[in-house]
Write an enzyme that holds these catalytic residues in place. Sequence first.
Site, PDB file in Angstrom:
ATOM      1  N   LYS A 184       0.831  -1.203   0.000  1.00 56.85           N
ATOM      2  CA  LYS A 184       0.000   0.000   0.000  1.00 56.85           C
ATOM      3  C   LYS A 184       0.875   1.267   0.000  1.00 56.85           C
ATOM      4  O   LYS A 184       0.749   2.122  -0.877  1.00 56.85           O
ATOM      5  CB  LYS A 184      -0.902  -0.010   1.229  1.00 56.85           C
ATOM      6  CG  LYS A 184      -2.002   1.024   1.219  1.00 56.85           C
ATOM      7  CD  LYS A 184      -2.841   0.858   2.502  1.00 56.85           C
ATOM      8  CE  LYS A 184      -4.207   1.470   2.350  1.00 56.85           C
ATOM      9  NZ  LYS A 184      -5.033   1.173   3.545  1.00 56.85           N
ATOM     10  N   GLY A 225      12.052   4.723  -2.854  1.00 54.56           N
ATOM     11  CA  GLY A 225      11.872   6.171  -2.763  1.00 54.56           C
ATOM     12  C   GLY A 225      12.068   6.916  -4.066  1.00 54.56           C
ATOM     13  O   GLY A 225      11.331   7.845  -4.371  1.00 54.56           O
ATOM     14  N   GLU A 226      13.059   6.527  -4.835  1.00 50.38           N
ATOM     15  CA  GLU A 226      13.383   7.324  -6.022  1.00 50.38           C
ATOM     16  C   GLU A 226      12.830   6.730  -7.321  1.00 50.38           C
ATOM     17  O   GLU A 226      12.479   7.472  -8.233  1.00 50.38           O
ATOM     18  CB  GLU A 226      14.903   7.472  -6.204  1.00 50.38           C
ATOM     19  CG  GLU A 226      15.756   7.380  -4.959  1.00 50.38           C
ATOM     20  CD  GLU A 226      15.703   8.570  -4.039  1.00 50.38           C
ATOM     21  OE1 GLU A 226      15.645   9.702  -4.530  1.00 50.38           O
ATOM     22  OE2 GLU A 226      15.711   8.370  -2.807  1.00 50.38           O
TER      23      GLU A 226
END
Lengths: 734, 338
Positions: free
Chosen positions: A628, A699-700
Amino acid sequence: MNAYVGTPTSRVDGRAKVTGTAKYAGEFTANGLVHGFVVAATIPRGRIARLDTSEALRVTGVLDVLTHTHRPPLADKDEAWMDEVAPDEGSPFRPLYDDNIKFNGQPIALVVAEDWETAKFAATLVHVEYQEGAFGTDLEAGRDKAIEVQGPHKPRGDAAGALAGAAVRHEADYFIPTEHHNPMELFATTVVWDGNGRITVYDKTQGVQNVHKYLCGVFGKKPDDIRVLSPYVGGAFGSGLRPQYQVVLATLGALALKRSVRVVLTRQQMYGLGHRPATIERVGLGAKPDGTLEAVAHEATAVTSRYEDFSRNDSGWAEQLYRSPNSRYSHKLVRLDVSTPCDMRAPGAASGVCALECAMDELAVALKLDPLELRLKCYSDRDQSEDLPYTSKQLRECYARGAEAFGWSKRNPTPRSMRDDKELVGWGMATGVWEALQMPVAVRIVLTANGHAEVYCAASDIGTGTYTIVAQVAADALGLPIESISVKLADSTLPQAPVEGGSWMAASSAHAVLGAAEDIRRELARLAKTMPASPLGGVDAADVILVDGTIAKAGDKGRAVSIADAMRYGKLERIEKHKLNHFAEDKSHARNTHSAVFAEVKIDEQLGVIRVTRVVSAVAAGRILNTKTGRSQIMGGVVWGIGMALHEETVTDHRFGRIMNANIAEYHIPVNADIHDIEVIFVEERDDRINALGVKGLGEIGIVGVPAAIANAVYHATGKRIRRFPITLDKLLA
Amino acid sequence: MINFQYSRATDVADAILLLSAHPGAKLIAGGTNLIDLMKENVEEPSRLIDISRLPLRKIEETADGGLRIGALVPNSDLAYHPLIEQRYPLVASAILAGASAQLRNMASVGGNLMQRTRCAYFYDTATPCNKRTPGSGCSAIDGLNRNHAILGTSASCIATNPSDMSVALAALGARVHIAGPSGERTMALADFHRLPVDTPHIDTNLDIGEIITAIELPPRGFAHHYSYLKIRDRLSYAFALVSVAAALELEGNAISEARVALGGVAHKPWRSLEAETALRGQAATADHFSRAADLLLQGAQAYSHNSFKIELARRAIVRTLMQAANATPQSQAHKKIA
């Protein structure tokens, strides 16, 4: 036991955030709290000739106006100002240090008053005269003065020669403008004066221990004198990696007045912090007629400040993606009168891969090859720079799954061939790549006899979901329900963690938790086995697991002792374990995450209005700890990629050296109306080599490739190749 | 932001008295623009006269079948008022094309007319701007002028008026009700905003001490053939590069009445009576709309970064008139240009 890892567990801090009980740096208060307001320079370079604070000081409620001539002492050596993310080359910015102006928007005074409004008013009464210096803020005008710095990889073969001799060649410049992070939360610091020179600092930061060490250096304090906390961060995206100037100013204020001080920057002032540097990406690709690459030459020319050399790997990513016998990757800097750039989501890759992937699309057009087919033809199973295999690389599967979900096979390759009523339809694709890094992180877990565990770590959760994944991993490892896990983060006194960035925190923190939980398991197993008539007597400690609040034999839950009973037997109220994560050193493999991005645009043929109507992002990033929050991460990256492609641009008037759209009305990011269908596919990628859980970080990777996929779709729709971002409608009408 | 005095007006007469008594004072209603400008030290009123509680919130039918809208009616209330939705949907559409729901809830109708340009130089006190500091120069003429005006500009200012609502009101021929020290008067909305000429610091033809009390819409609402199309750099929450309010009355396919006003291109909503006259009696075709566009854009002058606006405006005019003629007005809720 994976009751939580790999599931769509809701954020454990979600309720606190939506109900407002989660406190951010600018919301902490203290007795006698006073407020600082920053006065910022309005020229890009020069000296402060005169700074008159007398009128401001006369305002009722104003306590002091700090300036470079009137402030507590600051360190005078660069080493003290170097934080863990500071560039190696240069001299870090020192707020209120001297009369030098290095960039427009530089803080030159801090007005401290009983209330914020008074400070803000008095700030208008601080009179400044400058001795202005000659300045430059324009990358393109300064391109001929660029200096070459170390590139990301050594060259292989003779890229220039191979490019010149290639049967099919594409060379072009791509321009990425300056961009700002614009996190929702304003940069803020509340320094609580604890007395005797000791302070507690609530700061908006991605790394409390980084700020802690920095403040100790800058102010010559002992570690015990300063404690830094940042329990919640309302987005930062890299802008909070380095300590920002408001933390220095708030601390100066507290030390000067011996009172608690809060400094909150305005949105406009935040444009004086770091930024994604404007960059000219020059990409040259040479190929044989069949699409086999002969040469890759990528040169990035980026802005940096005049006082620090900031550079990232913009140009080297083809090394991980496309087989080519010859390659050259270089990085140049143009030193300008701006604040030092800083990391911004997928620093280097967001810009560099954008250019590379646009160039690959242009090469595909020149070769009359399907863009996806070209990628597959050039697919590299090895990282060419070190000639290493990957711990895992399911990029082929990303291409396949993404293409299938998108319907890529139905694409008519001819530009302007697809339409929907008044709109031209374009389909484009691109590849994304990022690193799978892991860093030393320690946690402390305290298990109490009532079956509750607390996990402590100095890491920040910048909104990415660190609280949640730490709780998930701990719950599974300790065999407890997630409700029985409390997670305490972002306090400099807690076990060590680096700044939260680079996509490394999920893997790093998860394995620290695993390590500490393993020590607890061993201790509980030892206790349980030694209890009189233990059902675990004779069971090998390695076969003992923690499950459902018990210590049990693996595969035979009937042979179990409750944690409470075992601890009572051992006369233990609590078991506390501190553990630094450990990753086996492996220099024999490259570690990366990958994605394939497919985008559909619809463009009003007459008016040039661009809509990104569909994006499919297929990501291979090892095990996804939380499907999620992971999906949210990727969706956020895609939205940002849409912004990078179509909207984001920090506009500077180079006559004044001033940013002219320093607010989020005029600095455009996508709004809801700009966002349509986004489909995130996590491609299964087992990776037993990278770490125990097979986690790579998310994250990236979500943003990388998205701008190029959209730019390529715009070309397919219109036949126009826009190499200057963002792609606004005037560029299509031209 | 500087310190200021605060008064609350008890009625319109009191507001006028206070305004006359305090030359540096400004009226405040929703404050959605004024407060921003005060935070940036662009507006530095010595006193705010709060008119938000004055009884100017009614929407009433007038004797001749028009509508009188109190100056303090919030933009959202106006956009969603049944009489506006039914009879003046162009006004509703233009309002909903602007700002955000939160801003529309706060912003008043009168305040909407008083909002100031979004020129970046006007907002930045560190740069010259004739509108903010008369005589200091215009930074936009040779600077960043992508968003700036192409019509009615002067050597001292090329700023645009940012209002969407005003564009629709101009097209419909609304009138502004004004009260002041010398009594009440009305003015055509088309005359309310000024061109910059050599006094760009004066946005409107309100006299000192005057206050807007209401907007009056004439009976003709063009409820069947209208459209408001706003072209901008993102699909919502951005100021217009170009916007078009179009209203037609058709007899069969022949145009019996036409109104077109442009936003984002001038210091005021831009109309051309010549263009509208040329449309009357013509068939509602792209060719005729294109001719009207030429007339509307007569004399358009581009600067270094906004030449695209001329062609964009031309195309947007044609599109909006086609939407109006086809009775398929631009939706402000769909994520799409129709």
